[in-house]
Scaffold this motif. Structure first.
Motif, PDB file in Angstrom:
ATOM      1  N   CYS A  43      -3.268   0.573   6.965  1.00 42.04           N
ATOM      2  CA  CYS A  43      -3.934   0.888   5.964  1.00 42.04           C
ATOM      3  C   CYS A  43      -5.483   0.715   6.642  1.00 42.04           C
ATOM      4  O   CYS A  43      -6.134   1.969   6.416  1.00 42.04           O
ATOM      5  N   VAL A 117     -14.672  -2.940   0.940  1.00 45.27           N
ATOM      6  CA  VAL A 117     -13.474  -3.747   0.802  1.00 45.27           C
ATOM      7  C   VAL A 117     -12.535  -3.811   1.841  1.00 45.27           C
ATOM      8  O   VAL A 117     -11.811  -4.673   1.823  1.00 45.27           O
ATOM      9  N   LEU A 121      -9.654  -6.713   2.855  1.00 44.01           N
ATOM     10  CA  LEU A 121      -8.192  -6.254   3.002  1.00 44.01           C
ATOM     11  C   LEU A 121      -7.537  -6.669   4.580  1.00 44.01           C
ATOM     12  O   LEU A 121      -6.426  -6.494   4.723  1.00 44.01           O
ATOM     13  N   THR A 124      -4.385  -8.844   3.913  1.00 39.43           N
ATOM     14  CA  THR A 124      -3.350  -8.203   3.858  1.00 39.43           C
ATOM     15  C   THR A 124      -2.833  -7.236   5.038  1.00 39.43           C
ATOM     16  O   THR A 124      -1.640  -6.438   5.004  1.00 39.43           O
ATOM     17  N   CYS A 126      -0.694  -6.588   7.499  1.00 39.10           N
ATOM     18  CA  CYS A 126       0.472  -7.091   8.010  1.00 39.10           C
ATOM     19  C   CYS A 126       0.473  -7.777   9.488  1.00 39.10           C
ATOM     20  O   CYS A 126       1.382  -8.603   9.756  1.00 39.10           O
TER      21      CYS A 126
ATOM     22  N   LEU C  22      -3.738   2.943   0.547  1.00 36.02           N
ATOM     23  CA  LEU C  22      -3.355   1.368   0.621  1.00 36.02           C
ATOM     24  C   LEU C  22      -2.060   1.328   0.597  1.00 36.02           C
ATOM     25  O   LEU C  22      -1.046   2.044   0.055  1.00 36.02           O
ATOM     26  N   GLY C  23      -1.434   0.157   1.303  1.00 37.10           N
ATOM     27  CA  GLY C  23      -0.037  -0.210   1.202  1.00 37.10           C
ATOM     28  C   GLY C  23       0.710   0.730   2.004  1.00 37.10           C
ATOM     29  O   GLY C  23       1.957   0.741   1.745  1.00 37.10           O
ATOM     30  N   ASN C 117       1.234  -6.297   0.534  1.00 38.35           N
ATOM     31  CA  ASN C 117       0.870  -4.823   0.211  1.00 38.35           C
ATOM     32  C   ASN C 117      -0.563  -4.887  -0.008  1.00 38.35           C
ATOM     33  O   ASN C 117      -0.953  -5.487  -0.961  1.00 38.35           O
ATOM     34  N   CYS C 118      -1.152  -3.989   0.874  1.00 37.97           N
ATOM     35  CA  CYS C 118      -2.822  -4.139   0.635  1.00 37.97           C
ATOM     36  C   CYS C 118      -3.213  -3.356  -0.754  1.00 37.97           C
ATOM     37  O   CYS C 118      -4.220  -3.615  -1.249  1.00 37.97           O
ATOM     38  N   LEU C 121      -3.968  -6.398  -3.310  1.00 38.53           N
ATOM     39  CA  LEU C 121      -5.118  -7.047  -3.093  1.00 38.53           C
ATOM     40  C   LEU C 121      -6.290  -5.935  -3.403  1.00 38.53           C
ATOM     41  O   LEU C 121      -7.320  -6.120  -4.060  1.00 38.53           O
ATOM     42  N   GLY C 122      -6.004  -4.761  -2.674  1.00 37.81           N
ATOM     43  CA  GLY C 122      -7.063  -3.633  -2.719  1.00 37.81           C
ATOM     44  C   GLY C 122      -7.495  -3.395  -4.321  1.00 37.81           C
ATOM     45  O   GLY C 122      -8.485  -3.031  -4.602  1.00 37.81           O
ATOM     46  N   LEU C 125      -9.816  -5.948  -5.582  1.00 34.10           N
ATOM     47  CA  LEU C 125     -11.116  -5.814  -5.184  1.00 34.10           C
ATOM     48  C   LEU C 125     -11.811  -4.262  -5.771  1.00 34.10           C
ATOM     49  O   LEU C 125     -12.864  -4.386  -5.817  1.00 34.10           O
ATOM     50  N   PHE C 126     -11.039  -3.409  -5.854  1.00 33.19           N
ATOM     51  CA  PHE C 126     -11.517  -2.224  -6.359  1.00 33.19           C
ATOM     52  C   PHE C 126     -12.040  -2.521  -8.081  1.00 33.19           C
ATOM     53  O   PHE C 126     -13.001  -2.094  -8.328  1.00 33.19           O
TER      54      PHE C 126
END
Lengths: 233, 246, 202
Positions: A43, A117, A121, A124, A126, C22-23, C117-118, C121-122, C125-126
């Motif tokens: 990501c 952001v 991140l 997370t 990984c 993301l993720g 999984n971002c 959290l993303g 945060l958004f």
């Protein structure tokens, strides 16, 4: 099994930076690269690679977080109760990430704004979690630290390659210095090196999807060169 | 039971330690963070008058920036009727310092239009005054804002600086990243020859009117429209004040 | 009306997977078959829909200056958010196991994966940076999750088909998945100019 045996042997006769340690540090750069082989931490790899300076900051931040969270987790590994393993690891990571974020905010505020952001991140990402589970929970602090730094570097190298390609082709610049194409902040007198005008920066390279294509090409080249990584399934 | 107690204790100690470390760091760095945020804002404002400065904003040191703000810039806060507001009233609106810099444009943007406070920076250079206004609006994804510097006649644009919270890199983000977009605004006019308010339009497909239009960014129509809307609306807020000081 | 607008926007236009990417770790790792992909997608809708409103409550009533402690505690945001996410995932896992063993066996293995999984959290945060209110954040969570679900099911379907194609060996698997994701992202960029408010208005 064999691994733990050699570990035990090394523990008896402490080697500060032997062959094994070197492998820990260098393996993630090629055979076990977190991005191109383990597919972790994609990501952020895509979002921050529009500029090389952003990618460099991110690479340093992630390397520090992986290195130190590995170190701390490894120090605490015998104390952490297994039922709350994940929460404990997350608290350690989140604390380190906040430390990095607060520091960046004090040292380079514009960069902190740019990354927004994506600094948060890192939690997370990984790679961090993955290294804690796979390595730091079972190894001594010094080796865990090296493993963390190695993985951070492996991540950073790919990040910088993608960012360099994207910035060069998309903005005609590298680390903010304009090399190609027209622009008011042109590095050298425009007329003198007008030969560089043959290239017009391609805006597609700045957009998100191009990161995917660049990454795919990197994987393609990497696997052509290192054929044992080819997906046979 | 013993084990359960240990687990809870462990988590509590771990979280307490990290909260303590972070709290210490946060309080220790708070002043630096605030100073950085202010400097960041000041640099953006100076970008709007960069053609008038001796050096490009990026090569000004932090001290230079502070010095310019101290010696050459006068800060004014206006209400929507165009009257200057004193520091006490600005402080009452939640901005402790009471100067134009402390006014949070995003916060003002959310208030009903009639209650908004407007920051204005007056830059003096060789007996000439330049007026830097603050504008705020919506882009494609999120807020966009900027500072527009007007010349002594309060009509001709001397320079602009745009910022955004989350426009697409390579498309909408070009309003900030591409200096040639901002340079188009220099010399454009806010009022027509009769003195009627006109503002600037960002036109897709190329500017037609040399006084009031600039080229849009290709592929970023909605951000460009956002810039037009922001300028049309926010520049008008300053009109009552400019009529008065004329 | 405003809420429908936010749902459509977060599901399609500001798609967490294909507009913000993301993720991606689980997006690429778990998209080999449609069945597992839809399992993970459902779990993501669930967790996003729960954690974003909870994190909103935490941010407003505990961490903000006019919250319970009367101090600006925003530096604890990362820790609390991730703790909420981890414990919610655990809770969801336990509840699903009790209530519906069938669903649990379908989702079971993916649930722990969701913590890192971002997109989750993303999303939180958004939610902060967009300054949503409570009901908006709930809709934003559900819409974001739905968009992510759609994206992963779509790529899984494409990857199931592409297995029969003659892809150059070094590109097989991961490489081609990246290229597909890039194209899907480009396709989603075409939605960028749509204003859902105008659509809903009609």
């Amino acid at each position: 099994m064999a691994d733990s045996k050699t570990n035990a042997k090394l523990d008896l006769k402490p080697v500060f930076f032997g062959k094994k340690e070197k492998k820990l540090l260098l393996d993630p750069l090629n055979d076990n690269n977190p991005i191109t082989v383990q597919v972790l931490g994609i990501c952020s790899a895509l979002a921050v690679t529009t500029l090389t300076t952003k990618a460099l900051t991110m690479a340093v931040a992630v390397t520090l977080v992986v290195g130190f969270s590995n170190l701390i987790t490894s120090l605490l590994r015998k104390l952490i109760p297994s039922e709350v393993r994940m929460i404990a690891q997350l608290i350690i990571i989140a604390t380190l990430v906040t430390v990095v974020s607060l520091t960046l905010q004090a040292v380079n505020y514009p960069m902190y704004k740019e990354l927004s952001v994506f600094i948060g991140l890192i939690i997370t990402n990984c790679i961090v979690m993955g290294r804690l589970e796979a390595f730091a929970m079972a190894n001594d602090p010094w080796r865990s630290f090296l493993d963390g730094i190695g993985n951070g570097l492996g991540y950073g190298v790919i990040l910088l390659i993608i960012a360099a390609l994207r910035e060069l082709l998309g903005k005609g610049a590298i680390f903010g210095f304009k090399l190609f194409g027209p622009g008011p902040d042109f590095l050298v007198d425009t007329q003198a090196i007008s030969m560089l005008h043959w290239y017009t920066p391609n805006n597609l390279m700045v957009l998100f999807p191009s990161a995917m294509f660049v990454l795919a090409v990197i994987i393609w080249l990497h696997r052509t060169w290192n054929s044992k990584l080819v997906d046979v399934s | 039971m013993q084990k359960y107690r240990y687990t809870v204790l462990f988590v509590l100690i771990l979280s307490a330690t990290s909260a303590l470390i972070l709290a210490g760091m946060y309080t220790g760095l708070k002043d630096i963070h605030e100073k950085n945020a202010q400097l960041f804002k000041k640099r953006v404002i100076l970008k709007a008058i960069s053609p008038l400065l001796d050096k490009p904003v990026s090569s000004l040191s932090d001290d230079d920036v502070e010095k310019i703000f101290q010696e050459k810039i006068q800060q004014v806060v206006l209400d929507m009727e165009g009257n200057p507001v004193d520091a006490a009233r600005v402080a009452a609106a939640g901005y402790k310092k009471g100067d134009a810099l402390s006014v949070d444009m995003a916060k003002e943007f959310k208030k009903p239009e009639a209650e908004r406070l407007l920051p204005l920076y007056v830059y003096k250079k060789r007996d000439k005054k330049y007026y830097i206004t603050g504008v705020m609006g919506r882009g494609l994804w999120d807020l966009i804002w900027g500072y527009i510097a007007l010349e002594e006649d309060k009509n001709t644009i001397a320079g602009v600086a745009f910022e955004h919270a989350g426009e697409t890199p390579g498309l909408g983000a070009e309003i900030k990243d591409n200096p040639s977009f901002g340079q188009q605004f220099v010399g454009k006019k806010i009022h027509d020859a009769q003195g009627k308010y006109h503002s600037i339009t960002v036109r897709k497909g190329g500017a037609k009117d040399p006084d009031f239009e600039v080229d849009a960014i290709s592929g970023a129509t909605l951000t460009s429209n956002g810039v037009t809307e922001m300028l049309q609306r926010s520049m008008k807020y300053y009109d009552p004040y400019f009529q008065k000081v004329k | 009306m405003e809420l429908i607008n936010i749902f459509l926007k977060s599901a399609f236009i500001e798609n967490l997977a294909l507009s913000y990417f993301l993720g991606m770790c689980s997006f690429l790792a778990v998209s080999k078959s449609v069945k597992t992909a839809s399992g993970l997608g459902l779990a993501v809708i669930f967790v996003l829909g729960i954690t974003i409103p909870i994190n909103w409550l935490i941010d407003h009533y505990l961490l903000s200056e006019n919250g319970l402690f009367g101090m600006d505690l925003t530096f604890l945001r990362f820790i609390l958010f991730i703790a909420v996410i981890a414990s919610m995932v655990q809770l969801v896992e336990m509840v699903v196991e009790k209530v519906s063993p069938a669903l649990y066996s379908a989702l079971g293995i993916f649930l722990p994966l969701i913590t890192v999984n971002c997109a989750i959290l993303g999303g939180s945060l958004f939610m902060i940076s967009k300054e949503l209110n409570f009901s908006e954040s709930l809709v934003f969570g559900l819409g974001g999750g739905f968009g992510w679900f759609l994206a992963i099911v779509a790529i899984a379907a494409i990857r199931e088909k592409i297995r029969y194609s003659n892809v150059p060996a070094p590109l097989r698997g991961l490489g081609i998945a990246f290229i597909i994701t890039g194209f899907m992202g480009m396709a989603f960029m075409a939605l960028m100019g749509i204003d859902p408010a105008a659509l809903v208005g009609k």
